[in-house]
Design a protein around this motif. Structure first.
Motif, PDB file in Angstrom:
ATOM      1  N   GLN A 156      58.752  33.100 -11.283  1.00 35.46           N
ATOM      2  CA  GLN A 156      60.037  32.760 -11.909  1.00 35.46           C
ATOM      3  C   GLN A 156      61.166  32.993 -10.915  1.00 35.46           C
ATOM      4  O   GLN A 156      61.167  34.002 -10.196  1.00 35.46           O
ATOM      5  N   ALA A 157      62.097  32.091 -10.867  1.00 34.39           N
ATOM      6  CA  ALA A 157      63.286  32.245 -10.019  1.00 34.39           C
ATOM      7  C   ALA A 157      64.469  32.652 -10.894  1.00 34.39           C
ATOM      8  O   ALA A 157      64.787  31.962 -11.870  1.00 34.39           O
ATOM      9  N   SER A 158      65.117  33.773 -10.535  1.00 34.77           N
ATOM     10  CA  SER A 158      66.265  34.276 -11.300  1.00 34.77           C
ATOM     11  C   SER A 158      67.410  34.600 -10.352  1.00 34.77           C
ATOM     12  O   SER A 158      67.188  34.965  -9.179  1.00 34.77           O
ATOM     13  N   TYR A 159      68.623  34.502 -10.866  1.00 30.55           N
ATOM     14  CA  TYR A 159      69.801  34.855 -10.073  1.00 30.55           C
ATOM     15  C   TYR A 159      69.846  36.348  -9.811  1.00 30.55           C
ATOM     16  O   TYR A 159      69.322  37.153 -10.599  1.00 30.55           O
ATOM     17  N   ASN A 160      70.443  36.661  -8.689  1.00 35.24           N
ATOM     18  CA  ASN A 160      70.695  38.056  -8.323  1.00 35.24           C
ATOM     19  C   ASN A 160      69.408  38.886  -8.365  1.00 35.24           C
ATOM     20  O   ASN A 160      69.363  39.971  -8.937  1.00 35.24           O
ATOM     21  N   THR A 161      68.357  38.330  -7.779  1.00 37.61           N
ATOM     22  CA  THR A 161      67.047  39.014  -7.754  1.00 37.61           C
ATOM     23  C   THR A 161      66.547  39.037  -6.327  1.00 37.61           C
ATOM     24  O   THR A 161      66.637  38.029  -5.613  1.00 37.61           O
ATOM     25  N   THR A 162      66.007  40.178  -5.921  1.00 30.47           N
ATOM     26  CA  THR A 162      65.445  40.303  -4.578  1.00 30.47           C
ATOM     27  C   THR A 162      63.926  40.285  -4.664  1.00 30.47           C
ATOM     28  O   THR A 162      63.314  41.016  -5.461  1.00 30.47           O
ATOM     29  N   TYR A 163      63.305  39.456  -3.816  1.00 32.36           N
ATOM     30  CA  TYR A 163      61.857  39.320  -3.774  1.00 32.36           C
ATOM     31  C   TYR A 163      61.366  39.923  -2.454  1.00 32.36           C
ATOM     32  O   TYR A 163      61.881  39.573  -1.386  1.00 32.36           O
ATOM     33  N   TYR A 164      60.400  40.851  -2.535  1.00 34.06           N
ATOM     34  CA  TYR A 164      59.869  41.537  -1.351  1.00 34.06           C
ATOM     35  C   TYR A 164      58.397  41.185  -1.165  1.00 34.06           C
ATOM     36  O   TYR A 164      57.625  41.130  -2.140  1.00 34.06           O
ATOM     37  N   VAL A 165      57.995  40.975   0.069  1.00 35.14           N
ATOM     38  CA  VAL A 165      56.585  40.808   0.428  1.00 35.14           C
ATOM     39  C   VAL A 165      56.330  41.667   1.648  1.00 35.14           C
ATOM     40  O   VAL A 165      57.040  41.552   2.657  1.00 35.14           O
ATOM     41  N   THR A 166      55.298  42.533   1.561  1.00 38.47           N
ATOM     42  CA  THR A 166      54.913  43.376   2.692  1.00 38.47           C
ATOM     43  C   THR A 166      53.541  42.937   3.163  1.00 38.47           C
ATOM     44  O   THR A 166      52.541  43.055   2.437  1.00 38.47           O
ATOM     45  N   LEU A 167      53.457  42.410   4.370  1.00 40.98           N
ATOM     46  CA  LEU A 167      52.212  41.949   4.969  1.00 40.98           C
ATOM     47  C   LEU A 167      51.854  42.909   6.082  1.00 40.98           C
ATOM     48  O   LEU A 167      52.572  43.000   7.089  1.00 40.98           O
ATOM     49  N   ASP A 168      50.725  43.635   5.889  1.00 35.19           N
ATOM     50  CA  ASP A 168      50.378  44.755   6.755  1.00 35.19           C
ATOM     51  C   ASP A 168      51.595  45.690   6.806  1.00 35.19           C
ATOM     52  O   ASP A 168      51.959  46.235   5.771  1.00 35.19           O
ATOM     53  N   GLU A 169      52.253  45.851   7.930  1.00 34.29           N
ATOM     54  CA  GLU A 169      53.399  46.778   7.999  1.00 34.29           C
ATOM     55  C   GLU A 169      54.735  46.047   8.047  1.00 34.29           C
ATOM     56  O   GLU A 169      55.794  46.677   8.216  1.00 34.29           O
ATOM     57  N   LYS A 170      54.727  44.756   7.901  1.00 31.26           N
ATOM     58  CA  LYS A 170      55.960  43.985   7.976  1.00 31.26           C
ATOM     59  C   LYS A 170      56.435  43.632   6.569  1.00 31.26           C
ATOM     60  O   LYS A 170      55.685  43.060   5.789  1.00 31.26           O
TER      61      LYS A 170
END
Length: 796
Positions: A156-170
């Protein structure tokens, strides 16, 4: 002074009894060899065997298994199986082409006794061949396993929302705008695709392959090694999900994914099923990453095939009439894992039997009954693990405190009966046979021989047991008006020492109500059990023995014709006996009683020697040592004169066992040639009885005077009277009675009437019987005797 008395024997169709003579039925015999008891033809000579063809030029020193294929009215075959060869013939003896690779024939390796080690089942063009000594194995091949990969799904896409993805250590992130815009400006853009592409671009690195499609990111390492990944958002992780190998709910899966991506659904408390696997299939088969559907699949990296080389093979009839022996393509595991869709229980075990029930191909292995999917005979895996399907495979065990290794199965009016060596089980189910309704219930505990396959007679089942040096036979039946009560009667109770050796085969004809029994130890005889049911009452239960002129390898019925695969010194032959009531040879009024019977068309007749008045003849088969054939003329057309002339055999050729010399000139005449056999019937001791079926009265002295036989269509008969310590007196009846209407010149007389012979002996010191080694028939309806009876007392 004694009084003259007489007694009737109402019929002679009760067969042999080994009980003491004074408790037998008067209709039972001391011995009955090569005679057949019938409620329509009464006591007559056994059917003759007709020579059909020579199948092989050598016998089978290690034995062979005989199986017949009754495909339809036009196509019927007999198959001979050994540990190294397969031969197929039609019922005229013509050999069919059988192709089999060396790899396929290895399935038959390890067989010690083909008759006991092989089991057969024919379904249409497929004849399943089961080697009871072959252990079933699973294939070492594993389901395809993909390199470590992960999907990030922007749900879902929402306003004022932060999406995080951590791949290995990045760790990368993307924050959407707040959505607030001046009245004269358009609203801030908001797109899950934009979020996915932005995160994918940030994650791109030399070591990874990152692709974004719509709202899904596909991540994997270029070197195929594993990695760690985590995803979260500022909306309590409800707008973003990530999964590599498993996911909790099916609803978490995206509608866009790579082709062939596999994930495990491990479920939650709100789901009625869990732990299954799904594979993504794009709508467009050419897409490697696009929109599509998730389908149930099998866990990657596990065995998913049966080893076809260890499973039963099939002899398959081809469209051109040839046969091919080959392994079969058994279906693969298509869903679940090694727990939810386990291998069939017969993997790692041997198969004991194969049968067909309720449109399912079924096997017995140790204590388990394993049945295929309905209509899919090669599928022994479930079609789904998300629900219980009625048509899925069945794998159920029999449970009992005694030995419960299931050896064979029989289908009869009471359902499906399963046999172990000590118990019998019934496969119980509702109208629909499924995993939810099936169970294996022990019903009786009778000992059974595992060497012989039980045979159904329609409403009952015959099975063998072992009694030391002799074989016994039981008849299993569901009692009337009760489907829950079962019993087995010992049909050899009155002949416990009759069938010599271990029973190897049971062959039943429901047309003729006859059961044939073959023995492992005495291969030249067939034991015959003739029965007749009148409703729920059995009014005939008769045993006798057929002594054949060769070793019997196998027997099977096609309607009323009984085909015999016979082994002689010069090879293996196919012969036929006709059990039809009142059967007659072509153009004749009776059946010529000759074994290996052939017509003049199959005999080579050489030139007639006028000087010696002899003719040399050659048969299509060799004669046993000391055996001379009978050559007798037959009617060339119905009602023709001149039949019954016998050409005396003067000598046999010592070098060529097929040739011999006869007196006279048979050239141009219609005749039969064959081997004579002797029919014998020995009466039980005659005695006065308390009632028609009561015990004999043994007090007093009964001096027998004469025996009267009522016969029908009898051409030749010898009545033998043998007093104790004295020679046998033979009284011969030739079928001709002076003044009788059947006594016509140029014709074979068949007499119907009364034959009488003297006895003049004490009843307990004389043996009385009838015998015939002629080609002519006899039929005995009943008998009576008369004698003088003396007693010093009077019964009260």
């Amino acid at each position: 002074m004694g009084k003259l008395i007489a007694s009737d024997i109402p019929n002679l169709i009760s067969g042999v009894s080994q009980q003491p003579w004074n408790v037998r039925l008067p209709t039972q015999a001391e011995e009955q060899i090569n005679c057949y008891s019938s409620v329509t033809d009464f006591l007559r000579r056994r059917p003759a065997t007709v020579h059909i063809a020579k199948l092989k030029s050598a016998g089978f020193p290690d034995g062979c298994a005989v199986h017949h294929i009754n495909r339809d009215e036009q196509e019927k075959y007999v198959c001979l199986f050994t540990a190294a060869s397969i031969d197929v013939y039609d019922l005229e003896g013509q050999k069919k082409t059988v192709s089999a690779s060396d790899e396929a024939l290895t399935y038959l390796s390890g067989i010690r006794n083909p008759k006991t080690d092989l089991r057969f089942l024919t379904i249409n063009d497929y004849t399943f061949v089961l080697n009871r000594r072959k252990t079933v194995a699973q294939s070492d091949e594993l389901t395809p396993k993909r390199v470590p990969e992960a999907l990030v799904f922007i749900k879902q896409a929402s306003y004022n929302t932060t999406y995080y993805v951590t791949l290995d250590e990045k760790t990368v992130s993307f924050t959407t705008l707040d959505g607030v815009a001046p009245a004269d400006q358009p609203a801030d853009s908001l797109s899950s695709k934009e979020i996915a592409e932005n995160l994918a671009n940030q994650l791109k690195a030399d070591a990874y392959t990152i692709e974004a499609q719509n709202n899904t990111i596909w991540i994997r390492k270029k070197d195929g090694t594993d990695f760690t990944i985590k995803a979260e958002d500022t909306r309590s992780n409800t707008h973003l999900s990530v999964f590599k190998d498993k996911v909790q709910r099916f609803s978490d899966l995206p509608t866009v994914a790579p082709k062939g991506f596999v994930v495990e659904i491990y479920g939650d408390s709100s789901s009625s099923f869990d732990n299954y696997y799904c594979r993504f299939e794009p709508t467009d088969s050419n897409d490697s990453f696009g929109s599509g559907l998730w389908e149930e699949t099998v866990q990657p990296g596990i065995p998913y095939k049966l080893d076809a080389s260890t499973m039963p093979h099939a002899l398959v009839r081809q469209a051109d009439g040839t046969f091919e022996f080959k392994p079969l393509e058994w279906k693969e595991r298509v869903c679940g894992d090694e727990d939810s869709a386990a291998m069939p229980s017969f993997v790692g075990r041997t198969l004991n039997s194969v049968f067909f029930y309720r449109n399912r191909l079924s096997f017995l292995s140790e204590e388990n009954v394993v049945m295929s999917e309905v209509g899919e005979f090669f599928n022994f895996f479930p079609t789904t693990v998300t629900t219980l399907v009625d048509s899925d495979r069945i794998d159920v065990a029999a449970s009992h405190v005694r030995n419960n290794i299931l050896e064979s199965a029989a289908i009869f009016s009471g359902g499906l009966l399963l046999f172990s060596d000590q118990c019998q089980f019934n496969l119980e189910h509702d109208t629909t046979l499924s995993n939810a309704t099936v169970s294996v219930k022990p019903v009786t505990e009778f000992e059974a021989s595992v060497k012989v396959v039980p045979v159904s007679s329609g409403k009952t089942v015959f099975f063998g047991n072992e009694r030391g040096a002799y074989g016994g036979l039981m008849e299993y039946i569901t009692l009337p008006d009760s489907s829950d009560q079962n019993d087995a009667a010992d049909v050899t109770a009155h002949v416990p020492r009759y069938i010599k050796g271990h029973i190897s085969s049971l062959i039943c004809s429901t047309n003729e109500n006859v059961l044939l029994v073959l023995s492992e130890d005495i291969r030249s005889s067939i034991w015959v059990y003739k029965y007749f049911w009148n409703g729920s009452e059995k009014i005939q239960s008769a045993w006798c023995r057929f002594d054949m002129c060769g070793a019997v390898l196998g027997v099977f019925f096609v309607n009323t014709a009984c085909y015999c695969v016979m082994e002689y010194a010069d090879g293996v032959y196919l012969e036929c006996m006709r059990f039809d009531p009142g059967y007659k040879d072509e153009n004749s009024e009776f059946e010529y009683c000759l074994d290996r019977k052939i017509t003049e068309a199959s005999v080579i007749v050489e030139a007639y020697d006028e000087k010696s008045n002899t003719t040399r003849m050659t048969l299509p088969y060799e004669l046993s040592a000391g055996t001379l054939p009978i050559i007798v003329t037959r009617p060339a057309e119905t009602g023709a004169r001149g039949s019954g002339e016998i050409f005396a055999v003067l000598e046999a050729d010592a070098a060529d066992k097929k040739s011999f010399v006869v007196k006279g000139n048979p050239a141009g005449k219609a005749f039969y040639a064959g081997v004579p056999y002797t029919s014998k019937y020995t009466f039980s001791t005659f005695a006065i009885r308390e009632s028609e079926k009561g015990n004999a009265i043994t007090t007093g002295r009964l001096q027998l005077r004469s025996l009267t036989l009522n016969c029908a269509n009898t051409g030749y008969l010898q009545m033998l009277v043998t007093p104790t310590f004295r020679k046998t007196s033979a009284y011969t009846f030739t079928g001709r009675r002076l003044g009788h209407s059947t006594n016509r010149l140029g014709y074979i007389p068949l007499y119907t009437g009364v034959i009488k012979c003297p006895i003049l002996s004490l009843n307990t010191q004389v043996t009385i019987g009838v015998s015939s080694d002629s080609f002519l028939p006899f039929s005995l309806v009943n008998a009576s005797w008369e004698g003088f009876y003396n007693t010093r007392d009077q019964r009260v």
